[in-house]
Design a protein around this motif. Sequence first.
Motif, PDB file in Angstrom:
ATOM      1  N   UNK A  46      -5.205 -20.204  11.161  1.00 33.64           N
ATOM      2  CA  UNK A  46      -6.398 -20.899  11.622  1.00 33.64           C
ATOM      3  C   UNK A  46      -6.065 -22.146  12.414  1.00 33.64           C
ATOM      4  N   UNK A  47      -7.004 -23.063  12.452  1.00 30.09           N
ATOM      5  CA  UNK A  47      -6.889 -24.247  13.312  1.00 30.09           C
ATOM      6  C   UNK A  47      -5.661 -25.090  13.018  1.00 30.09           C
ATOM      7  N   UNK A  48      -5.333 -25.312  11.758  1.00 28.93           N
ATOM      8  CA  UNK A  48      -4.154 -26.125  11.430  1.00 28.93           C
ATOM      9  C   UNK A  48      -2.888 -25.504  12.019  1.00 28.93           C
ATOM     10  N   UNK A  49      -2.772 -24.193  11.926  1.00 30.60           N
ATOM     11  CA  UNK A  49      -1.606 -23.501  12.467  1.00 30.60           C
ATOM     12  C   UNK A  49      -1.613 -23.541  14.000  1.00 30.60           C
ATOM     13  N   UNK A  50      -2.805 -23.402  14.604  1.00 27.15           N
ATOM     14  CA  UNK A  50      -2.905 -23.501  16.069  1.00 27.15           C
ATOM     15  C   UNK A  50      -2.330 -24.838  16.546  1.00 27.15           C
ATOM     16  N   UNK A  51      -2.739 -25.913  15.883  1.00 28.54           N
ATOM     17  CA  UNK A  51      -2.284 -27.243  16.291  1.00 28.54           C
ATOM     18  C   UNK A  51      -0.782 -27.401  16.106  1.00 28.54           C
ATOM     19  N   UNK A  52      -0.245 -26.852  15.025  1.00 33.80           N
ATOM     20  CA  UNK A  52       1.206 -26.891  14.787  1.00 33.80           C
ATOM     21  C   UNK A  52       1.962 -26.146  15.875  1.00 33.80           C
ATOM     22  N   UNK A  53       1.472 -24.955  16.236  1.00 31.49           N
ATOM     23  CA  UNK A  53       2.155 -24.112  17.221  1.00 31.49           C
ATOM     24  C   UNK A  53       1.884 -24.538  18.658  1.00 31.49           C
ATOM     25  N   UNK A  54       0.886 -25.401  18.844  1.00 30.47           N
ATOM     26  CA  UNK A  54       0.498 -25.901  20.155  1.00 30.47           C
ATOM     27  C   UNK A  54      -0.085 -24.815  21.069  1.00 30.47           C
ATOM     28  N   UNK A  55      -0.583 -23.752  20.468  1.00 32.74           N
ATOM     29  CA  UNK A  55      -1.353 -22.768  21.224  1.00 32.74           C
ATOM     30  C   UNK A  55      -2.420 -22.171  20.317  1.00 32.74           C
ATOM     31  N   UNK A  56      -3.446 -21.649  20.956  1.00 31.40           N
ATOM     32  CA  UNK A  56      -4.611 -21.206  20.204  1.00 31.40           C
ATOM     33  C   UNK A  56      -5.309 -20.060  20.931  1.00 31.40           C
ATOM     34  N   UNK A  57      -6.216 -19.427  20.203  1.00 26.18           N
ATOM     35  CA  UNK A  57      -7.062 -18.396  20.784  1.00 26.18           C
ATOM     36  C   UNK A  57      -8.372 -19.049  21.212  1.00 26.18           C
ATOM     37  N   UNK A  58      -8.802 -18.775  22.446  1.00 25.83           N
ATOM     38  CA  UNK A  58     -10.068 -19.312  22.952  1.00 25.83           C
ATOM     39  C   UNK A  58     -10.921 -18.159  23.479  1.00 25.83           C
ATOM     40  N   UNK A  59     -12.221 -18.300  23.320  1.00 26.05           N
ATOM     41  CA  UNK A  59     -13.151 -17.280  23.805  1.00 26.05           C
ATOM     42  C   UNK A  59     -13.207 -17.320  25.323  1.00 26.05           C
ATOM     43  N   UNK A  60     -13.091 -16.150  25.946  1.00 29.15           N
ATOM     44  CA  UNK A  60     -13.194 -16.075  27.405  1.00 29.15           C
ATOM     45  C   UNK A  60     -14.364 -15.212  27.863  1.00 29.15           C
ATOM     46  N   UNK A  61     -14.916 -14.410  26.945  1.00 28.56           N
ATOM     47  CA  UNK A  61     -16.022 -13.536  27.336  1.00 28.56           C
ATOM     48  C   UNK A  61     -16.776 -13.085  26.092  1.00 28.56           C
ATOM     49  N   UNK A 115      -3.921 -19.495  24.685  1.00 30.18           N
ATOM     50  CA  UNK A 115      -3.635 -20.556  25.657  1.00 30.18           C
ATOM     51  C   UNK A 115      -2.789 -21.640  25.009  1.00 30.18           C
ATOM     52  N   UNK A 116      -2.058 -22.363  25.862  1.00 32.09           N
ATOM     53  CA  UNK A 116      -1.370 -23.570  25.420  1.00 32.09           C
ATOM     54  C   UNK A 116      -2.430 -24.648  25.258  1.00 32.09           C
ATOM     55  N   UNK A 117      -2.444 -25.327  24.137  1.00 35.06           N
ATOM     56  CA  UNK A 117      -3.483 -26.314  23.879  1.00 35.06           C
ATOM     57  C   UNK A 117      -3.434 -27.465  24.878  1.00 35.06           C
ATOM     58  N   UNK A 118      -2.234 -27.995  25.167  1.00 36.06           N
ATOM     59  CA  UNK A 118      -2.120 -29.160  26.057  1.00 36.06           C
ATOM     60  C   UNK A 118      -2.567 -28.873  27.482  1.00 36.06           C
TER      61      UNK A 118
END
Length: 153
Positions: A46-61, A115-118
Amino acid sequence: MSSTFFDLKLQVQPEHIDSLGHVNNVVYVQWMQDVASAHIETLGLGMAQFLEMKHAMVAVEHHVQYRKAAFAGEELTLRTWLSEINALYLFRQYVFYRPQDQSVLFVAQTKWACVEIDSGRPKRMSPSFSQAYQPIPADLNPMDFNQYPPQPA
């Protein structure tokens, strides 16, 4: 390893209701986000892991279909599951169900990208994603609420 569907129960609140007296269409989209977020937390990515890995899943459609209205005080089951995954995209399905009259109120699909969060740039999904996020088995019918009763909240 395949996953299963995930249920989130809720009661429609007065703030969900619009000037026409039923749940506003924007609320359904918020519920899509809510149930997806709750699901990924149970999958351990989830979100905590996304922030640690510096990438996340984002809605595109999003593809949404409103079938029946929901009203204040009703109990609903928000169900979601993963239907497909590849190196770049994840496809999540949703069905919102009213047990009281056994009605499907809403169905939807979201295409998610890694996506890469940064930078916001697309990124191939890491093995962490492809291991945690797996489609449900083909023989599991998440639209059958009688065979698979909602899980306790």
